[in-house]
Scaffold this motif. Structure first.
Motif, PDB file in Angstrom:
ATOM      1  N   GLY A  40       0.819  -1.202   0.000  1.00  0.00           N
ATOM      2  CA  GLY A  40       0.000   0.000   0.000  1.00  0.00           C
ATOM      3  C   GLY A  40       0.851   1.249   0.000  1.00  0.00           C
ATOM      4  N   THR A  41       0.302   2.305   0.586  1.00  0.00           N
ATOM      5  CA  THR A  41       0.964   3.601   0.612  1.00  0.00           C
ATOM      6  C   THR A  41       1.078   4.086   2.046  1.00  0.00           C
ATOM      7  N   ALA A  42       2.291   4.434   2.449  1.00  0.00           N
ATOM      8  CA  ALA A  42       2.535   5.006   3.772  1.00  0.00           C
ATOM      9  C   ALA A  42       2.995   6.448   3.598  1.00  0.00           C
ATOM     10  N   GLY A  43       2.561   7.304   4.507  1.00  0.00           N
ATOM     11  CA  GLY A  43       2.959   8.705   4.438  1.00  0.00           C
ATOM     12  C   GLY A  43       2.972   9.325   5.811  1.00  0.00           C
ATOM     13  N   GLY A  44       3.675  10.441   5.920  1.00  0.00           N
ATOM     14  CA  GLY A  44       3.761  11.128   7.206  1.00  0.00           C
ATOM     15  C   GLY A  44       5.190  11.239   7.656  1.00  0.00           C
ATOM     16  N   PHE A  45       5.516  10.656   8.819  1.00  0.00           N
ATOM     17  CA  PHE A  45       6.864  10.665   9.382  1.00  0.00           C
ATOM     18  C   PHE A  45       7.382  12.093   9.577  1.00  0.00           C
ATOM     19  N   ASN A  46       6.487  12.974  10.039  1.00  0.00           N
ATOM     20  CA  ASN A  46       6.861  14.357  10.273  1.00  0.00           C
ATOM     21  C   ASN A  46       7.198  14.569  11.749  1.00  0.00           C
ATOM     22  N   GLY A  47       7.854  15.664  12.027  1.00  0.00           N
ATOM     23  CA  GLY A  47       8.185  15.989  13.406  1.00  0.00           C
ATOM     24  C   GLY A  47       9.515  16.700  13.495  1.00  0.00           C
ATOM     25  N   LYS A  48       9.973  16.917  14.725  1.00  0.00           N
ATOM     26  CA  LYS A  48      11.236  17.592  14.959  1.00  0.00           C
ATOM     27  C   LYS A  48      12.384  16.582  14.972  1.00  0.00           C
ATOM     28  N   ALA A  49      13.565  17.098  14.678  1.00  0.00           N
ATOM     29  CA  ALA A  49      14.731  16.220  14.576  1.00  0.00           C
ATOM     30  C   ALA A  49      15.042  15.518  15.891  1.00  0.00           C
ATOM     31  N   ASP A  50      14.663  16.119  17.032  1.00  0.00           N
ATOM     32  CA  ASP A  50      14.966  15.503  18.320  1.00  0.00           C
ATOM     33  C   ASP A  50      13.770  14.772  18.924  1.00  0.00           C
ATOM     34  N   ASP A  51      12.671  14.658  18.168  1.00  0.00           N
ATOM     35  CA  ASP A  51      11.518  13.900  18.650  1.00  0.00           C
ATOM     36  C   ASP A  51      11.843  12.408  18.687  1.00  0.00           C
ATOM     37  N   ARG A  52      11.273  11.732  19.642  1.00  0.00           N
ATOM     38  CA  ARG A  52      11.427  10.272  19.704  1.00  0.00           C
ATOM     39  C   ARG A  52      10.326   9.581  18.910  1.00  0.00           C
ATOM     40  N   GLU A  53       9.212  10.260  18.739  1.00  0.00           N
ATOM     41  CA  GLU A  53       8.061   9.648  18.084  1.00  0.00           C
ATOM     42  C   GLU A  53       7.696  10.388  16.811  1.00  0.00           C
ATOM     43  N   THR A  54       7.012   9.670  15.943  1.00  0.00           N
ATOM     44  CA  THR A  54       6.413  10.272  14.767  1.00  0.00           C
ATOM     45  C   THR A  54       5.164   9.461  14.425  1.00  0.00           C
ATOM     46  N   PHE A  55       4.374   9.966  13.497  1.00  0.00           N
ATOM     47  CA  PHE A  55       3.141   9.288  13.097  1.00  0.00           C
ATOM     48  C   PHE A  55       3.160   9.062  11.583  1.00  0.00           C
ATOM     49  N   TYR A  56       2.530   7.984  11.177  1.00  0.00           N
ATOM     50  CA  TYR A  56       2.395   7.744   9.747  1.00  0.00           C
ATOM     51  C   TYR A  56       1.046   7.090   9.469  1.00  0.00           C
ATOM     52  N   SER A  57       0.607   7.229   8.231  1.00  0.00           N
ATOM     53  CA  SER A  57      -0.646   6.609   7.795  1.00  0.00           C
ATOM     54  C   SER A  57      -0.332   5.470   6.841  1.00  0.00           C
ATOM     55  N   PHE A  58      -1.246   4.523   6.775  1.00  0.00           N
ATOM     56  CA  PHE A  58      -1.120   3.429   5.810  1.00  0.00           C
ATOM     57  C   PHE A  58      -2.481   3.155   5.205  1.00  0.00           C
ATOM     58  N   ASP A 112       7.704   4.656  17.421  1.00  0.00           N
ATOM     59  CA  ASP A 112       8.761   4.984  18.369  1.00  0.00           C
ATOM     60  C   ASP A 112      10.100   4.715  17.680  1.00  0.00           C
ATOM     61  N   VAL A 113      10.835   5.800  17.409  1.00  0.00           N
ATOM     62  CA  VAL A 113      12.053   5.664  16.604  1.00  0.00           C
ATOM     63  C   VAL A 113      13.108   4.849  17.344  1.00  0.00           C
ATOM     64  N   LYS A 114      13.217   5.038  18.647  1.00  0.00           N
ATOM     65  CA  LYS A 114      14.266   4.352  19.402  1.00  0.00           C
ATOM     66  C   LYS A 114      14.027   2.854  19.477  1.00  0.00           C
ATOM     67  N   SER A 115      12.778   2.463  19.750  1.00  0.00           N
ATOM     68  CA  SER A 115      12.483   1.027  19.871  1.00  0.00           C
ATOM     69  C   SER A 115      12.198   0.378  18.524  1.00  0.00           C
ATOM     70  N   GLY A 116      11.876   1.203  17.528  1.00  0.00           N
ATOM     71  CA  GLY A 116      11.553   0.666  16.208  1.00  0.00           C
ATOM     72  C   GLY A 116      10.197  -0.003  16.145  1.00  0.00           C
ATOM     73  N   LYS A 117       9.306   0.341  17.075  1.00  0.00           N
ATOM     74  CA  LYS A 117       7.996  -0.309  17.122  1.00  0.00           C
ATOM     75  C   LYS A 117       6.880   0.661  16.734  1.00  0.00           C
ATOM     76  N   SER A 118       5.911   0.130  15.992  1.00  0.00           N
ATOM     77  CA  SER A 118       4.720   0.888  15.621  1.00  0.00           C
ATOM     78  C   SER A 118       3.546   0.451  16.479  1.00  0.00           C
ATOM     79  N   LYS A 119       2.711   1.416  16.832  1.00  0.00           N
ATOM     80  CA  LYS A 119       1.507   1.111  17.598  1.00  0.00           C
ATOM     81  C   LYS A 119       0.323   1.796  16.934  1.00  0.00           C
ATOM     82  N   LEU A 120      -0.737   1.044  16.759  1.00  0.00           N
ATOM     83  CA  LEU A 120      -1.927   1.609  16.123  1.00  0.00           C
ATOM     84  C   LEU A 120      -2.473   2.765  16.954  1.00  0.00           C
ATOM     85  N   TRP A 121      -2.704   3.896  16.305  1.00  0.00           N
ATOM     86  CA  TRP A 121      -3.253   5.072  16.993  1.00  0.00           C
ATOM     87  C   TRP A 121      -4.734   5.264  16.662  1.00  0.00           C
TER      88      TRP A 121
END
Length: 728
Positions: A400-418, A431-440
């Motif tokens: 499919g198509t994923a988009g988003g991944f916006n935020g500040k350079a020092d943020d730990r989290e970001t959001f994306y759509s699929f 969560d960039v540090k853990s590499g895990k996605s959680k449904l929002w």
């Protein structure tokens, strides 16, 4: 059980045969009674490069708001079209089902500023999405802006919106009636009350806050002359700084090029707040000039970092003097490089090299470079350290198509759509540090996505080029006799068609129809070379790709010529108009929307002058001859039977002015091209597409699908009966 199923199927088949005959008779009767308005012909003939070009409907270019004759013509055309569409069976079924399919809670991507999270939400059938805020990720949602209260017809929308870095203020733009012009306002997030600030003459602008929240940078055009706002060329765009609380008249001019009025400019504050990155362009190509303005020095002169309008230079972020960019310099499918602006003449340093996949975007979050790639028009998300060292790919839910991944350079989290063709957009927190996605947020819908088949095929175009195409239909659909098929294309401006959900398209598919989306040359699916192969002197390749897609669908037995509808909007409307002229025998119906139909005058109105990057200059001989050869308005073939055509546009479209569609429809109706209907549907208080109310989207799509169903033999039945059509 099997016998009961067979009898049930026979009963349904018999009832559908009877229904189809009744539908055909009703629509045929309506078609026989069509009496198009008489459109006055002028005597305008232009001669260019020894070629005389008649333009008898030039007067239809006049603004419908100002010219009573054009307004009367629109009223007369709509009366004929409305009467015909009202006679089509199945329209009410499509409308009702689309209302059900649209009726699910939808969320936009959250934006985090300070401790606040801002996001758009639609409860289902709201005409416009509202804007909400939460204090903290799990805070109580609070309604901040509800555009549904602004206009009784629902045609006034929130455009762009950007919170200040501390989340205290939010600027937002208002789009009225679909126009590209925006009115910019601000709101105090604590109180929910608007500030007195109001900005006008804003179009094609980004917004970037100063880090201290004192104001923001934006782009605007000079005010037009009285009565020319919706047709005048857009020139002399400039970057301004607006200080909170000041009148617009006090806004400070930051950057302009009066000696180059065709250049457009946008400003972005760097990650560290020390620089304004001004990106300048002259058309629609990704060819940019980059200028830096030192925000720490009040009298600093602009510094040209990348001159020449040659390559794509898209700012990603910076770490001190090291600036990260996406560029196609020496990399047609793009790469990531850095420039050290502390150097007098910085040279690109490659961080992520060009790949076989096409780089489609990148951001820096939590010290990680997150890059979106297109792999045969499907999203793949890759991660890298800031020195380019690969990190694990981000696992997506499917194709499919994923988009988003916006935020500040020092943020730990970001959001994306699929999203995919049968899957509405779900929002994930990463969560960039853990590499895990959680449904929002995941919508609850009135259908089972697993009941649809999505596949990708490849076919050969006229010159042997391998072109991808997505196919979507119900699982188990009987294709033995071919199915009514909707073939969609665009093919231009480096725009990629990727999988995405559409409630309106799903209503077509549920009725036993097939959706085919062709990734034509001229798009961006395979980088600069793919785009270049479908523009300027190569534009015919786009039409050949689309025709080849139709021929492939027929050859493979997916559909027949008598069951094939083509659709496209804007540049895709041009596509549909051109291929209908070139291969009218291949299609049963055509749905060109807000199309660029007069290729000899497109550059004289509003944003049209930008499009010369893809189309060429009508004033240059070689370009003129190429444009004249395929211009839909100028190449209608009298004496040839054409498919049924329903042109759609809007009276307030100031992107592709409606005169294009008006002239094209008038020429179709005046030509001897067969007995099938050639109609135009003209929406009121709607523009090129953005900001269109849900109600109008549903109404228009119901008209389009009912029209296509009539001319492809689709028998429209209630959803439960439609589902039974898949039984073999």
């Amino acid at each position: 059980m099997r016998k009961a199923l067979i009898l049930s199927s026979l009963s349904i088949a018999a009832s559908m045969t009877f229904a189809h005959a009744a539908q055909a008779q009703t629509a045929a009767t309506a078609a026989a009674k069509l009496n198009y308005p008489v459109t006055a012909k002028g005597e305008v003939v232009d001669e260019q490069f020894g070629i005389k070009v008649a333009d008898p409907y030039r007067w239809l270019e006049n603004d419908v708001r100002a010219d009573p004759k054009v307004r009367d013509w629109v009223t007369a055309e709509n009366a004929v079209t409305d009467a015909y569409l009202a006679s089509l069976p199945g329209r009410d079924i499509f409308r009702a089902r689309m209302a059900e399919l649209f009726n699910y809670e939808r969320f936009g991507l959250p934006v985090k500023k300070g401790r606040r999270y801002f996001y758009a939400r639609n409860d289902g059938l709201q005409n416009q999405s509202a804007l909400f805020v939460r204090d903290g990720l799990n805070g109580t949602p609070r309604l901040l802006i509800d555009p549904n209260r602004w206009a009784t017809d629902g045609a006034t929308a929130v455009g762009d919106w950007v919170p200040s870095d501390d989340g205290r203020l939010l600027l937002y733009s208002v789009q009225d009636g679909g126009t590209d012009w925006r009115t910019v306002r601000m709101i105090d997030v604590d109180t929910g009350k608007d500030l007195p600030d109001v900005l006008e003459w804003v179009k094609f602008s980004g917004f970037s806050w100063a880090k201290d929240g004192s104001g923001f940078y934006y782009s605007r055009f000079p005010a037009t002359k009285e009565g020319e706002k919706f047709q005048a060329l857009n020139e002399n765009q400039a970057v301004y700084f607006h200080r909170v609380g000041d009148p617009q008249s006090a806004d400070r001019l930051v950057y302009a090029t009066p000696d180059a009025p065709r250049r457009g400019h946008g400003g972005t504050v760097s990650d560290d707040g020390k620089w304004l990155v001004v990106t300048s362009t002259e058309g629609t190509d990704d060819r940019y000039e980059i200028t830096l303005i030192d925000l720490t020095a009040p009298d600093a002169k602009p510094r040209t970092l990348v001159p020449g309008l040659v390559n794509n230079w898209s700012y990603i972020g910076n770490q001190g003097s090291i600036f990260f960019w996406i560029t196609n310099k020496d990399a047609p499918r793009l790469r990531v490089v850095t420039l050290d602006i502390a150097e007098a003449d910085p040279k690109p340093v490659e961080i992520v090299g060009e790949d076989e996949a096409t780089l489609d975007g990148a951001s820096i979050i939590g010290g990680t470079l997150i890059a979106n790639y297109l792999v045969d028009a499907r999203t793949e998300v890759r991660q890298f350290a800031l020195d380019g060292t690969p990190r694990p790919k981000l696992a997506l839910p499917g194709i499919g198509t994923a988009g988003g991944f916006n935020g500040k350079a020092d943020d730990r989290e970001t959001f994306y759509s699929f999203t995919s063709f049968a899957t509405p957009s779900a929002i994930y927190r990463y969560d960039v540090k853990s590499g895990k996605s959680k449904l929002w947020a995941r919508p609850k819908v009135s259908f089972d996505p697993a009941s649809f088949t999505v596949e990708q095929r490849f076919y050969q175009s006229k010159d042997g080029t391998r072109v991808p195409m997505f196919l979507v239909h119900r699982k188990g659909l009987d294709l033995s006799a071919g199915a009514p098929t909707l073939l969609y294309g665009y093919g231009g401006f480096n725009i990629s068609l990727t999988p995405g959900f559409s409630a309106t398209r799903l209503a077509w598919i549920e009725q036993g129809g097939v959706l085919a989306v062709a990734n034509l040359r001229g798009g961006g699916e395979y980088g600069k070379a793919w785009h270049d192969a479908g523009r300027l002197a190569n534009k015919q390749n786009v039409f050949d790709d689309f025709i080849a897609a139709g021929e492939y669908l027929v050859k493979e037995g997916i559909t027949t010529k008598e069951k094939l509808t083509i659709q496209g909007g804007s540049n895709g409307g041009l596509l549909v108009g051109a291929v209908v002229n070139q291969r009218p025998d291949l299609f049963a119906a055509a749905l060109p929307a807000v199309g660029v139909m007069d290729m000899l005058r497109f550059d004289r109105f509003t944003a049209g002058r930008y499009w010369v990057d893809d189309y060429g200059y009508p004033a240059k001989e070689a370009d003129f001859k190429a444009l004249h050869a395929y211009s839909p308005y100028h190449n209608i073939k009298a004496g040839t039977d054409y498919p049924a055509i329903l042109v759609t546009t809007a009276d307030t479209d100031d992107r592709v002015v409606p005169g294009h569609s008006f002239k094209y429809a008038a020429a179709l109706q005046a030509a001897n091209i067969g007995d099938k209907p050639h109609l135009i549907r003209i929406e009121t208080r709607a523009g090129h597409g953005s900001g269109k109310p849900t109600e109008k989207i549903i109404e228009e799509a119901a008209d389009l699908w009912a029209f296509a169903a009539r001319w492809t033999g689709m028998v429209v039945t209630p959803p439960a009966v439609a589902a039974a059509k898949t039984v073999r």
